[in-house]
Design an enzyme around this catalytic site. Sequence first.
Site, PDB file in Angstrom:
ATOM      1  N   SER A 154       0.868  -1.087   0.040  1.00 21.08           N
ATOM      2  CA  SER A 154       0.068  -0.040   0.111  1.00 21.08           C
ATOM      3  C   SER A 154       0.827   1.227   0.008  1.00 21.08           C
ATOM      4  O   SER A 154       1.938   1.376   0.452  1.00 21.08           O
ATOM      5  CB  SER A 154      -0.957  -0.037   1.074  1.00 21.08           C
ATOM      6  OG  SER A 154      -1.735   1.307   1.380  1.00 21.08           O
ATOM      7  N   TYR A 167      -1.952  -0.158  10.334  1.00 22.38           N
ATOM      8  CA  TYR A 167      -2.045  -0.738   9.120  1.00 22.38           C
ATOM      9  C   TYR A 167      -0.678  -0.177   8.280  1.00 22.38           C
ATOM     10  O   TYR A 167      -0.213  -0.735   7.451  1.00 22.38           O
ATOM     11  CB  TYR A 167      -3.223  -0.431   8.206  1.00 22.38           C
ATOM     12  CG  TYR A 167      -3.286  -0.868   6.690  1.00 22.38           C
ATOM     13  CD1 TYR A 167      -3.747  -1.946   6.482  1.00 22.38           C
ATOM     14  CD2 TYR A 167      -3.095   0.341   5.988  1.00 22.38           C
ATOM     15  CE1 TYR A 167      -3.783  -2.265   5.082  1.00 22.38           C
ATOM     16  CE2 TYR A 167      -3.246   0.063   4.423  1.00 22.38           C
ATOM     17  CZ  TYR A 167      -3.441  -1.420   4.075  1.00 22.38           C
ATOM     18  OH  TYR A 167      -3.577  -1.782   2.719  1.00 22.38           O
TER      19      TYR A 167
END
Length: 257
Positions: A154, A167
């Site tokens: 990501s 995250y």
Amino acid sequence: MSDVKNGNLGPYGLQGRVAVVTGGSSGIGAASARRLAELGARVVIGYNSGRDRAAALAASLPGSGHHPLHLPLTDSAAIRAAAAEVEGRFGQVDVLVNSAGTTRAVPHADLDAMDDDTFDSILITNVRGPFSVIRSFAPLLRRSGDAVVVNISSLAAVTGLGSSIAYCASKAALDTMATSLARVLGPEIRIIGVSPAGVDTDFVPGRSRDALRRQAGLSPLKTVCQADDVAMAVVAAVTHLRLTTGSTLVVDGGRHL
């Protein structure tokens, strides 16, 4: 005789190859499974709780030999059992896509809202999980002699902006881990990361399409990324980036600029 390979390897054909996709029953994983199958691969669709989705996807893919497989990232023993099943059924693995992951939307400024259990769950699933999968499947990947691992990362790994601090940390760890693994797994296995920004899936609980549109509006290309956009980058990494390993491709519409 030298062990150094010659260059000019050409595109990596997928006809008859075996691809394992974790988190393959939905989202980016399912889109990647479709693209790989369209190019001739036999696809193992790894799932945690989406057994029916995985079975339906396997039945709908072009070609034959596709197989749904229970592959939970938090259970290393189950991952080893899954690798043994793949070995018995296929004998080797040529492509591994680590698409499974988890998150929870927690405001970054609310440190108390990020409890230890949530933090640990995200790190175990998003970091230890892919490592356990690669560790268990490494013998089958080496047996291919020319294998590829693609980790779905990501942009949050670089920007520190994402659904939660945990995250962001997990994806940064995934990228660094891939760099380490690329050094030790070559030349038989190359490791490539693919890093999107926001993707139009249900991955982040509670995230609306309007939020994705606002995020996309901040990028030069002003386009909402779809799961298939990421899947095409996965396929490109596998088939054409023959001398790339230990690197991460950004698929974000220029959001990082």
